[in-house]
Design a protein around this motif. Sequence first.
Motif, mmCIF file in Angstrom:
data_model
loop_
_atom_site.group_PDB
_atom_site.id
_atom_site.type_symbol
_atom_site.label_atom_id
_atom_site.label_comp_id
_atom_site.label_asym_id
_atom_site.label_seq_id
_atom_site.Cartn_x
_atom_site.Cartn_y
_atom_site.Cartn_z
ATOM 1 N N VAL A 132 17.174 10.531 19.759
ATOM 2 C CA VAL A 132 17.303 9.293 18.995
ATOM 3 C C VAL A 132 18.700 8.721 19.249
ATOM 4 C CG1 VAL A 132 17.213 8.236 16.710
ATOM 5 C CG2 VAL A 132 15.813 10.265 17.199
ATOM 6 N N THR A 209 14.438 5.864 21.188
ATOM 7 C CA THR A 209 14.564 7.233 21.683
ATOM 8 C C THR A 209 14.692 7.184 23.197
ATOM 9 O OG1 THR A 209 12.154 7.521 21.777
ATOM 10 C CG2 THR A 209 13.277 8.267 19.771
ATOM 11 N N ALA A 241 18.843 14.450 17.276
ATOM 12 C CA ALA A 241 19.465 13.392 16.475
ATOM 13 C C ALA A 241 20.929 13.747 16.254
ATOM 14 C CB ALA A 241 18.740 13.242 15.139
ATOM 15 N N CYS A 283 18.692 6.882 13.419
ATOM 16 C CA CYS A 283 18.388 5.831 14.396
ATOM 17 C C CYS A 283 19.332 4.640 14.314
ATOM 18 C CB CYS A 283 16.944 5.362 14.239
ATOM 19 S SG CYS A 283 16.604 4.514 12.679
#
Length: 300
Positions: A132, A209, A241, A283
């Motif tokens: 991400v 992503t 992440a 994100c």
Amino acid sequence: MKNLVFIKKFQIPEAAYSNLDKLFTPEEIDFVSRMEQKVFSEEDVRAMGFSDPKGFLENSYKRGIVSLSDEEKGTFRISDFYNRLDIFSISETETYRSFSKEDREALDEWYFDAYCSGLDPDPDRPPTADEVMPLDEVLDFIDKQERPVYLNYCDCRSLRGDCGLPTKTCITYKNGLNSFAHRGLSEQIDKEKAKEIVRKADQAGLMHTVNPNGICNCCGDCCYLFRGQKKRNSLGIWPKASYIINFDRSKCIQCGKCVKRCSFEVFYKEGEIQKDASKCVGCGVCVQSCPVNALSLKGR
């Protein structure tokens, strides 16, 4: 009886039985049923009685009925339903959308289960290199690439298809044998177009992503990565992440844009805006929408 042979050879699930006539032509069913060789050529197809074996193979390759085995030798092999459904959903979308909602849901669930069964079962080990990334890092990634870049429809949203978010959003650098690009299903674009696609996806609320082969712009409803993450309970592990949200409550004006933008209910209103960072995938989509810079990303 011939259909039973075809169903077995092409590994077709029961969820597809009622739509075989929309997914395949009679000629394709006949070909798969009668082809006995695992690897075959144009001459082998001619020997089966096809008047235009080259044209048939070219069309079958584009439609995912066959896959290339050796391009230099001109040899092919029978594909399977997993590949065909993926290609069908992004290239024959109107026909796919003509299926009943129940049939589409069943096919999506079958495909998702097949996708998950192909992943490393160890939940502590990332099964793919997907990561991400916030918008600025994705744009930097695009700038650094010196490979041909292509645009595809998102197969996740094409298969599930009810969230209403944009679908022509998948950017890929994969153009080798049996890829969408090699099959003639992708649109070649340049870096500036790729960055425009990502920016518009971000504005629409899609997460980004990145993996070595390309960039997906994901929603929380349809995306197999995040549905897979939930199934594997792998938040922060897979997809990788690096960030988590930071909320400066003193700057917040209670506009609620973060509540609307987040796909995972990190933000909610109980009098004032509240945050549950344990749900955050990092994100940064909410950061882009905050009008007073109350939100930022920090290292996880």
